[in-house]
Write a protein that holds these residues in place. Structure first.
Motif, PDB file in Angstrom:
ATOM      1  N   GLU A  92       0.861  -0.978   0.070  1.00  0.00           N
ATOM      2  CA  GLU A  92      -0.073  -0.171  -0.093  1.00  0.00           C
ATOM      3  C   GLU A  92       1.005   1.147  -0.127  1.00  0.00           C
ATOM      4  O   GLU A  92       2.024   1.339   0.536  1.00  0.00           O
ATOM      5  N   GLY A 152       0.662   5.636   0.066  1.00  0.00           N
ATOM      6  CA  GLY A 152      -0.429   6.715   0.385  1.00  0.00           C
ATOM      7  C   GLY A 152       0.141   8.021   0.669  1.00  0.00           C
ATOM      8  O   GLY A 152       1.276   8.031   1.180  1.00  0.00           O
ATOM      9  N   THR A 193      -4.811   6.914  -1.006  1.00  0.00           N
ATOM     10  CA  THR A 193      -4.247   5.646  -0.782  1.00  0.00           C
ATOM     11  C   THR A 193      -4.193   4.672  -1.835  1.00  0.00           C
ATOM     12  O   THR A 193      -5.525   4.601  -2.641  1.00  0.00           O
ATOM     13  N   TYR A 194      -3.234   3.984  -2.356  1.00  0.00           N
ATOM     14  CA  TYR A 194      -3.457   3.068  -3.392  1.00  0.00           C
ATOM     15  C   TYR A 194      -2.955   1.556  -2.780  1.00  0.00           C
ATOM     16  O   TYR A 194      -1.748   1.710  -2.044  1.00  0.00           O
ATOM     17  N   TYR A 195      -3.722   0.574  -2.993  1.00  0.00           N
ATOM     18  CA  TYR A 195      -3.188  -0.579  -2.523  1.00  0.00           C
ATOM     19  C   TYR A 195      -3.485  -1.889  -3.522  1.00  0.00           C
ATOM     20  O   TYR A 195      -4.210  -1.555  -4.514  1.00  0.00           O
ATOM     21  N   ASN A 196      -2.749  -2.909  -3.203  1.00  0.00           N
ATOM     22  CA  ASN A 196      -2.585  -3.727  -4.287  1.00  0.00           C
ATOM     23  C   ASN A 196      -2.426  -5.270  -3.445  1.00  0.00           C
ATOM     24  O   ASN A 196      -1.548  -5.365  -2.605  1.00  0.00           O
ATOM     25  N   LYS A 254      -7.346  -4.458  -6.023  1.00  0.00           N
ATOM     26  CA  LYS A 254      -6.435  -3.420  -6.036  1.00  0.00           C
ATOM     27  C   LYS A 254      -7.452  -2.161  -5.914  1.00  0.00           C
ATOM     28  O   LYS A 254      -8.492  -2.413  -6.761  1.00  0.00           O
ATOM     29  N   ILE A 312      -8.000   2.318  -4.852  1.00  0.00           N
ATOM     30  CA  ILE A 312      -7.853   3.483  -4.363  1.00  0.00           C
ATOM     31  C   ILE A 312      -8.668   3.860  -3.368  1.00  0.00           C
ATOM     32  O   ILE A 312      -9.987   3.698  -3.485  1.00  0.00           O
ATOM     33  N   SER A 364     -13.875   5.614  -3.042  1.00  0.00           N
ATOM     34  CA  SER A 364     -13.021   4.623  -3.082  1.00  0.00           C
ATOM     35  C   SER A 364     -13.519   3.689  -4.565  1.00  0.00           C
ATOM     36  O   SER A 364     -14.598   3.727  -4.906  1.00  0.00           O
ATOM     37  N   ASN A 374     -12.484  -0.112  -5.951  1.00  0.00           N
ATOM     38  CA  ASN A 374     -11.747  -1.406  -5.827  1.00  0.00           C
ATOM     39  C   ASN A 374     -12.004  -2.478  -6.919  1.00  0.00           C
ATOM     40  O   ASN A 374     -12.991  -2.519  -7.546  1.00  0.00           O
TER      41      ASN A 374
END
Lengths: 500, 1026
Positions: free
Chosen positions: B675, B677, B692-695, B726, B728, B751, B753
């Motif tokens: 992640e 951010g 935030t960006y997550y994967n 993934k 944001i 958000s 996903n």
């Protein structure tokens, strides 16, 4: 510092005793195994359900009955591309066979060869009825927890069935009842633990299986006749007696008017929305509809007329006329096989007679064929509740020949058709003879078949069911693709190796 | 060791100047909180510009030697407070009052394990909702209160039934199997609790009274929750309840009254009566009959049936405290009537909390929450007969004058059950009663060993006893079995005990680095017992007691599960500029094979506060970037390693195998995530942006898959498959106006996903949701290569040009043209292409974007707060419409029925050739039942919506008036919930979940099948405090 050490020490000790603390994954509700006397009854009971399932599907293909709506996807249109589930598949493997195998494992542990033999006969019987519906199917890799076992060829499966039956016969003949665990009517509702009767039953199944190979694979009627006669030497009908049940949904005959559907994966009958087909009523029972004359005394015992005394029929795929209601059609309930407490017939004496009749006839012995035919008709009529005088009148009447020289194969097969009411075995007969108009005169395909059935080719009949769409298409797709059975309507037209 | 160096340096510094300046000068005093006067322990006192410092003790008392320093200035600081500087000026005693830092620049949040941390020190995505935000939405189910408030969270309320469950997913779902949970862990005051939903009823977290909640912190990804272990693999929701405060005594009383009705109903045709194929047929269950004539009465069956529901709530709480102890006692009573006749929900709760300082170092906490609830409701899909009841028949007349039951279709005696069940009769006679007794008890002790070391021990237990009784009265429709009456009773008890032991260490090393370390041990023990008694065939038709049934059976299910974990957490803070965090955890689970039941997973995180490196200005006051990587695991469902037998109920009894094959080689699932951010604040905190960006990737999915029954069994549990999620998250907060009288704040969460089922076992290409299989042609499912929360089904046949292919009669065909492994079409002997009728991916039940925008305005004593909840994208499978169409009742038939049309498509003529379709077809019953209904794609609808989730106007009585009444505070408010819903969805409210939140896997959110309609409401509340 010392505090830290103590803390770590406590932690280590607690980790060590962890093992025992975590050993709580054992199932507290259910056992992992049991003794064969507890494992055998469900095998037999589920076989009874399977016989119902086969009959419930097949008797519409053979047009003993037809739906009043004419709309039924599977029964009227032979459209299985949309079928959600084909229950006979799972019934055979999960409800019957894995449990039969468990009986054998449990019996071998304690050397109860009686249980082992009986379980293997049930396994062979279920395999036979199942392969006759589906064709190639998993056998050598089945029942091992392998999630996607390969499909064996039907011809191979047939030879394995014969082998199983032969081995079971030898096992039972050599069973020492002193050392074996007792088998009473509590465990064995069919024969009460009488191994001799099981041996006869095994011979009967062999006769049926060998008959299936005729006339298309071989013409070995000698073995068929030998096996059938061996069975008849000491024969008691193999039936599942629902009258011994407690009347709950799982313990009544699913053909009955209660339309029992004990659980989501059972199918209730639709006899209240069905009627005899034109072929059954007019061609087989020879009902004279113009003058309302009943020819076959079984007719009023299989179906009750409407309150005007009429017997009406439907053509498969057409449905009833909008001006008629369900109550105008015969009530099919409460005949000798369609009451809540009627027995489920695994194998009857009359079937043995019909097997003999056909085998004798095809091998040129019309005298013995004629005797067998007469015996078969009589046996069935007695079972249905026909009086002796009516039986005699029928045998002397116009429907059946009076001497062996007048006997035709059609006579035999049509009488077998009436006798094996709502049984799946008739579909095998029809396919063996290619739905021939000579054997089954007047038999025509349903009116509104799905688009992939050739409307211009009246000899294109349904030959098999697709593999269980709910599971095989998803979980064993590569095997289906290998066979060409994946979502392929032509697969339903492919004859069994023993069919014409 | 370090303190030795410090003391040494003290001495050196002391002695050397001692020769120069013969005087010694010590300053001492007490450090307190400016607001409430409490002493502050552990505050740091530094001589500015030097390394010399001291810390205040348990009494807030400090002492520091400033000898030898020219014009010393002392700087006082403590977490959460503004620094305070003062010139010594020769004084010997300086008492200091520290001011709490304004909210704009710092937030203390409760992180994993109940540790308070300044949000700035955290390197992962974490978001908090305070009690005042929770109160505004007036939702009784805490899960629903989070809707739209947290970026990355998708909440789906099941239906409008009071006491209905609500499902919450954080960053999508990362397990495909029905048997594995995808919802986050709920923790209350440090103890993990059970949030399951049994028997299609409510979820257990909803038992907690919203008014007792101080704050809710959402930990979103595996990093944030890595310390909770595998229960928090989907994130964690940390709930902190209110506590007493020292020196303040409050009695709070509030009452609410609300009225609600259905927000939206599916449309139903009003033109055609009962019948079949255009002919009136009083024996038909369908409405495919002829048109109503002007003389016919058309009954408003649906409108007359649904009613207005009323809700009342009462809360009374007392909180008080002193320096040594504090107490919080609260009781609440909620009663809510549904819009569906006969449905209601009532709940009583008492929360008792106490905290006491046994001495300077030891604090003890005890709390007990006792809740009792009762829900009366109907069975699943109960709107079916309400919507489908023929309009020529008065559904509300379900009794003859002589008291006998009136049936829709005349049948002979004893066979009347072959009929649709009258919904009024069903509501009256076939209720489900669901009683819950829920107790949450927790105790903890914290021991400040030294100013650096602290130990905490927590023990808590969550016990639920639930009793469910479903009555099918004799005379019911459906089958002979229903007609004879049935009762099912389910008795469930569930206990979840958690013990956590933690040791923490805080200190400073090398002067600039603050270090906090934690080690701990977790022990969890769960036990569940479910006893089901079901009986059939009533003897006495009026006695609804199991004893009164002829045919009684019972079955029991026992589960046990235990877990032991050890974990460690290390955090480094360099001058509040660079933050580094490391965690590691090892769990041992009882549900995995003994030979392989241990697994370890770490996480690492890094954050940099860039604003400290740049010159401070009035524009950018804070700019932190953060990144983290973590692993977390999930274990197997209990008791799945060996195949078991179950009793057979067929004649002869005995045992046979149940569905599950055993698997002695099971492994845990692992999710790996990273992640990045940033948290930016502008204009002294008036503007806040958090991105935030997550994967995430979840592998070794514990698949409880159906397998070929040829294996001998139906279901096997094994590891295979992977899922990627993934996305944001974007949070934007703005103080638009802030002056003496008027304030206006906007806060929005956006958000997105994106999930994908990347791998499945080779023999599986689809993973349907078991409890969602209501229609062959379309069902909720997961399909390989597509987003996880999918819809799978059949569709119309189209050729390579995208043309609709119809048959020679002009009716559309179903399927896809079959291609071989090289992509060529496969032809049959007549030159026609073969068809693959298999179902395919049709849609995604997860929205493309979830947006929540909250506005808070206040002007003097008035405040207005409203929230828009917007979903962009996301599909719903509208099976309500499918079944209404099959029955001839759907509203679209008003316009379309009996119209004729030529489908804009082509007819296949053979050998890959097509000709334009000219065949006219009539859109009648045959068309709908034989063609339209067989393409599942016709029922997949875009459920995008814009909704005014709530709008609340409240007025606080001015202090001058309330003082005269001897009340501290009086507040009136009116709230509108769900007043406005704009959507193109053709059915009722697209936020729906057929089976409820109690399913694992992707569940049945987004499956619309005859649930009680969602509601809109107006609520009046009076709050007072004394």
């Amino acid at each position: 510092m010392i505090k830290k050490i103590i803390f770590l020490a406590v932690l280590l000790v607690s980790i060590a005793s962890c093992e025992k603390f975590l050993d709580v994954n054992e199932d507290l509700d259910s056992p992992y195994t049991s003794t064969p006397n507890f494992l055998l009854p469900p095998v037999i009971a589920n076989m009874a359900t399977s016989i119902y399932d086969h009959g419930e599907t097949d008797s519409y293909f053979t047009q003993q009955v037809a739906t009043l709506s004419g709309y039924h996807y599977e029964k009227d249109r032979w459209d299985y591309l949309k079928a959600h589930r084909i229950p006979q598949w799972r019934r055979h493997y999960h409800n019957i066979s894995i449990n039969a195998k468990h009986v054998v494992q449990s019996a071998e542990r304690e050397n109860s060869t009686n249980y082992k033999g009986v379980a293997n006969i049930m396994y062979a019987f279920s395999t036979l009825t199942t392969t006759d519906m589906f064709g190639d199917m998993p056998f050598s890799e089945a029942l091992t927890g392998n999630p996607a076992p390969k499909y064996d060829e039907q011809e191979f499966i047939y030879s394995e069935i014969i082998k199983l039956l032969d081995d079971a016969i030898v096992t039972l003949e050599n069973s020492d009842l002193v050392t074996c665990r007792k088998m009473t009517s509590k465990e064995d509702i069919v024969y009460g633990g009488d191994l001799k009767k099981w041996i006869s039953f095994a011979h009967a199944i062999k006769a049926r299986a060998l008959l299936h190979l005729t006339p298309n694979v071989n013409q070995n009627y000698t073995d068929v006749i030998a096996e059938a006669n061996k069975a008849l030497e000491n024969w008691t009908d193999a039936i599942f007696n629902y009258a011994l049940g407690d009347g709950s949904a799982l313990q009544i005959n699913q053909w009955g008017p209660s339309k029992s559907r004990p659980d989501w994966d059972y199918r209730s009958n639709i006899l209240d929305k069905s009627a005899p087909s034109h072929f059954m009523l007019i061609e087989a029972l020879k009902y004279d509809e113009e003058d309302s004359i009943i020819t076959d005394p079984r007719q009023p015992l299989l179906m009750k007329p409407n309150n005007k005394g009429e017997f009406l029929y439907v053509y498969p795929g057409e449905g009833k006329s909008a001006t008629l209601s369900e109550t105008d059609f015969p009530d099919l309930y409460n005949s000798y096989v369609t009451a809540d407490l009627s027995p489920m017939l695994f194998f009857t004496r009359e079937e043995l007679y019909f097997i003999l009749a056909e085998a004798y006839f095809q091998s040129g012995n019309s005298n013995d064929a004629f005797t067998a035919l007469t015996n078969g008709i009589r046996e069935n009529m007695i079972r249905a509740g026909v009086s002796d005088s009516e039986i005699t009148a029928f045998l002397n009447g116009q429907t059946v020949p009076h001497q062996s020289s007048d006997l035709t194969l059609s006579d035999i097969m049509i009488q077998k058709y009436v006798a094996l009411w709502l049984q799946g075995e008739i579909w095998v007969d029809m396919r063996r003879y290619g739905y021939s108009d000579q054997i089954y005169p007047g038999l025509k395909r349903p009116k509104r078949l799905a688009y992939y059935w050739d409307a211009d080719n009246p000899s294109e009949w349904i030959q098999r069911l697709p593999y269980d769409t709910e599971t095989e298409e998803i979980y064993n797709k590569p095997e289906l693709e290998r066979l060409g059975a994946y979502q392929n309507p032509d697969w339903l037209k492919t004859p069994m190796f023993w069919a014409k | 060791m370090k303190s030795k160096i410090k003391s040494l340096s003290f001495l050196i510094i002391f002695f050397v100047p001692a020769f120069i300046f013969s005087q010694s000068h010590t300053v001492e005093g007490v450090i307190t909180d400016a607001t409430n006067g409490e002493t502050i322990i552990g505050a740091s006192v530094i001589i500015e510009g030097t390394a010399k410092g001291s810390i205040s003790d348990y009494n807030g008392y400090y002492k520091i030697d400033v000898s030898g320093y020219k014009n010393p200035v002392l700087k006082f600081s403590y977490l959460g407070y503004n620094d305070y500087k003062v010139k010594v000026d020769g004084k010997n005693r300086i008492d200091v009052k520290l001011e709490i830092k304004s909210e704009q620049l710092s937030e203390v949040v409760i992180t994993a394990l109940g540790i308070k941390k300044d949000k700035k020190a955290l390197n992962y995505a974490i978001q908090e909702v305070k009690s005042k935000d929770l109160e505004q939405s007036k939702q009784e189910n805490i899960v629903n209160s989070l809707n739209g408030k947290i970026a990355g969270v998708m909440v789906t309320n099941s239906s409008g039934t009071p006491g209905a469950s609500s499902q919450i997913l954080i960053r999508g779902a990362n397990s495909v199997s029905d048997a594995v949970n995808n919802q986050p862990l709920f923790v209350v005051d440090g103890i993990p609790i059970d949030n399951s939903a049994s028997f299609n009823g409510g979820n257990r977290a909803m038992d907690i009274n919203s008014n007792d909640i101080e704050s809710v912190t959402v930990l979103k990804g595996p990093t944030a929750a890595a310390l909770y272990g595998l229960e928090a693999a989907n994130g964690a929701i940390i709930i902190t309840t209110k506590s007493g405060k020292s020196g303040v005594t409050n009695i709070n009383f509030s009452t609410s009254l609300a009225a609600e009705d259905a927000v939206r109903l599916p449309s139903r045709q009003q033109s055609y009566k009962q019948g079949y194929r255009g002919i009136y047929d009083p024996e038909s269950r369908s409405s495919w009959g002829p048109l109503f004539t002007p003389n016919d009465t058309i009954y408003d069956n649906i409108g007359d049936f649904l009613k207005t529901g009323l809700k009342q709530k009462y809360d009374l709480s007392v909180s008080t405290g002193s320096e040594k102890a504090n107490v919080y006692i609260s009781s609440n009573y909620l009663t809510q009537e549904g819009i569906f006749p006969g449905e209601d929900y009532s709940r009583y709760g008492i929360l008792l909390k106490g905290s006491a300082k046994l001495n300077d170092r030891i604090t003890m906490n005890l709390s007990s929450n006792l809740i009792r609830s009762h829900n009366r409701r109907g069975g699943l899909g109960r709107m079916y007969n309400v919507y489908n009841w023929p309009l020529n028949n008065n559904m509300s007349e379900y009794y003859y004058p002589n008291g006998e039951k009136k049936w829709l279709i005349p049948r002979e005696e004893g066979k009347e059950w072959n009929n649709p069940e009258n919904p009024y009769w069903r509501a009256e006679n076939n209720p489900i009663n669901d009683y819950v007794n829920h107790t949450l008890t927790m105790g903890s002790i914290s021991y400040d060993i030294t100013s650096h070391w602290k130990a905490v021990y927590r023990l808590g237990t969550d016990i639920t006893n639930q009793f469910y009784k479903s009555i099918i009265s004799p005379g019911s429709a459906g089958s002979l079995e229903s007609y004879q009456g049935k009762i099912t009773e389910k008795d469930r008890s569930f206990r979840k005990t958690n013990s956590t032991m933690m040791l923490t260490y805080n200190s400073k090393i090398f002067n600039d680095i603050e270090i906090s370390a934690l080690v701990g041990n977790d022990i969890k023990d769960e036990e569940g017992k479910l006893t089901i008694i079901y009986g059939k065939k009533y003897r006495n038709p009026d006695l609804n007691n199991i004893n009164n049934l002829e045919d009684i059976k019972a079955v029991q299910y026992l589960t046990r599960k235990r877990l032991v974990g050890v974990f460690a957490d290390l955090k480094f803070d360099y001058k509040s500029i660079v933050f580094l965090g490391l965690t590691g955890r090892n769990d041992w689970s009882s549900t995995l094979p003994k030979s392989n039941n241990s697994f370890f997973y770490p996480s690492v995180s890094l954050g940099v506060d860039l604003s400290r490196l740049l010159p401070s200005d009035n524009i950018l006051s804070y700019a932190k970037i953060r990144g983290n990587w973590a692993q977390v695991g999930k274990d197997a469902p209990p008791q799945r390693l060996t195949a078991v037998l179950e009793p057979a109920y067929t004649i002869g009894g005995g045992f046979n195998y149940d569905y599950y094959a055993g698997n002695p080689n099971l492994k845990p699932e692992t999710t790996e995530s990273w992640e990045v951010g940033t948290d930016l604040r502008f204009f002294k905190g008036k503007t806040r942006l958090d991105f935030t960006y997550y994967n995430m990737r979840s592998i070794d999915q514990i698949i409880q898959s159906r397998i070929s029954p040829a294996s001998g069994w139906i279901i096997l549990v094994f590891n295979s498959g992977s899922i990627q999620n993934k996305g944001i998250e974007f949070i934007f907060k703005q103080k638009l106006i802030e002056n003496k009288n008027l304030t206006w704040d906007i806060s929005s969460n956006i958000s997105r996903n994106v999930s994908k089922l990347k791998e499945l076992p080779s023999f599986v290409s689809k993973y349907p949701v078991t409890y969602g299989q209501l229609l062959n042609e379309a069902r909720p499912s997961s399909v390989l290569g597509y987003p996880l929360m999918a819809i799978e089904g059949t569709h119309y046949l189209r050729n390579e040009n995208g043309d609709l292919v119809v048959n020679e009669n002009g009716y559309p065909r179903i399927g896809t043209y079959l291609t071989d492994s090289e992509g060529n079409y496969v032809y049959d002997k007549d030159g026609m292409r073969k068809i693959d009728a298999q179902s395919v991916y049709l849609g995604n039940r997860e929205p493309d974007y979830i947006i929540g925008i909250t506005n808070d305005l206040s002007y003097k004593g008035l405040s207005l707060s409203f929230m828009f909840d917007i979903r962009v994208g996301g599909d719903v499978l509208n099976l309500t419409k499918a079944f209404m169409l099959s029955r001839g009742t759907d509203g679209s038939l008003e316009e379309h029925r009996n119209q004729s049309m030529v489908f804009n498509g082509v007819i296949e003529t053979g050998d890959g050739q097509f000709e334009k379709n000219e065949e006219r077809v009539i859109l009648n019953q045959t068309f709908y039942n034989s063609y339209y209904l067989h393409a599942g794609e016709n029922f997949v609808e875009d459920a995008s919506w814009t909704r005014l989730r709530y709008i609340t106007l409240s007025y606080n009585l001015p202090q001058s008036i309330s003082k005269k009444l001897n009340i501290k505070n009086l507040n009136f408010s009116v709230t509108g919930r769900n007043l406005f819903l704009f959507t193109k969805y053709s059915g009722g409210d697209p936020e729906t979940n057929y089976y409820g939140s109690g399913l694992g896997g992707t569940g049945t959110a987004g499956l619309d099948y005859f649930n009680v309609p969602a509601t809109r409401a107006i609520e009046f509340t009076l709050k007072s405090s004394f």
